[in-house]
Design a protein around this motif. Structure first.
Motif, mmCIF file in Angstrom:
data_model
loop_
_atom_site.group_PDB
_atom_site.id
_atom_site.type_symbol
_atom_site.label_atom_id
_atom_site.label_comp_id
_atom_site.label_asym_id
_atom_site.label_seq_id
_atom_site.Cartn_x
_atom_site.Cartn_y
_atom_site.Cartn_z
ATOM 1 N N HIS A 115 0.838 -1.204 0.000
ATOM 2 C CA HIS A 115 0.000 0.000 0.000
ATOM 3 C C HIS A 115 0.876 1.259 0.000
ATOM 4 N N GLY A 150 -7.590 -0.060 -0.581
ATOM 5 C CA GLY A 150 -6.246 -0.400 -0.134
ATOM 6 C C GLY A 150 -5.396 -0.790 -1.338
ATOM 7 N N GLY A 151 -4.103 -0.906 -1.131
ATOM 8 C CA GLY A 151 -3.184 -1.193 -2.221
ATOM 9 C C GLY A 151 -3.452 -2.507 -2.919
ATOM 10 N N VAL A 203 -5.484 6.899 -6.940
ATOM 11 C CA VAL A 203 -5.373 7.344 -5.537
ATOM 12 C C VAL A 203 -6.708 7.152 -4.827
ATOM 13 N N LEU A 261 -7.020 3.529 -4.026
ATOM 14 C CA LEU A 261 -6.189 3.185 -2.865
ATOM 15 C C LEU A 261 -6.927 3.491 -1.572
ATOM 16 N N MET A 287 2.474 1.819 -3.327
ATOM 17 C CA MET A 287 1.509 2.332 -4.299
ATOM 18 C C MET A 287 1.283 3.837 -4.092
ATOM 19 N N ARG A 288 1.165 4.255 -2.857
ATOM 20 C CA ARG A 288 0.995 5.683 -2.545
ATOM 21 C C ARG A 288 2.214 6.493 -2.998
ATOM 22 N N VAL A 309 1.522 -0.779 -11.431
ATOM 23 C CA VAL A 309 0.993 -1.776 -10.503
ATOM 24 C C VAL A 309 1.421 -3.163 -10.962
ATOM 25 N N ALA A 340 -6.876 -2.471 -4.740
ATOM 26 C CA ALA A 340 -6.817 -1.650 -5.949
ATOM 27 C C ALA A 340 -6.077 -2.387 -7.053
#
Length: 121
Positions: free
Chosen positions: A10, A39-40, A32, A35, A13-14, A70, A43
């Motif tokens: 997560h 959540g990562g 975003v 997310l 990813m952010r 991703v 998503a």
């Protein structure tokens, strides 16, 4: 309670979304939002449904930055176990179809694997 790997995924990813804004001027607003909602891992699974890549994937491909996708993160050895085989197959297929050298990417990533990953794999 999320595992250490789920929390790290997560966070990656952010941070990846922030890097995209900073480095190529792309703001992945919908990603975003996903997310925050899913959540990562959730998503990523959503984005790996079906055969079509997201608009964000296309933007990364056009910018020659698929290593930040991703799809690339899902294939990292320390995150693979968070996903089912069909997610991994889809990620590899999309990257390969766009001439991204998945095996080279994974070899290089393995040389720089995070310390925490050795405990979680």
């Amino acid at each position: 309670m999320p595992s250490e790997a789920e929390k790290r995924f997560h966070g990656d990813m952010r941070r990846g979304a922030e890097r995209l804004k900073r480095e190529i001027g792309y703001n992945p607003t919908r990603f975003v939002q996903m997310l925050g909602e899913l959540g990562g891992v959730g998503a990523a699974k959503q984005l790996l449904r079906g055969g079509n890549a997201s608009d964000g994937f296309t933007t990364l491909w056009e910018a020659c930055r698929l290593e930040l996708s991703v799809e690339a993160f899902v294939l990292l050895p320390w995150y693979r176990h968070l996903f089912e085989e069909h997610h991994l197959d889809t990620a590899r297929y999309r990257l390969s179809k766009h001439e991204f050298d998945v095996d080279r990417f994974l070899r290089e990533a393995q040389r720089n694997s995070p310390v925490w990953a050795s405990h979680d794999i």
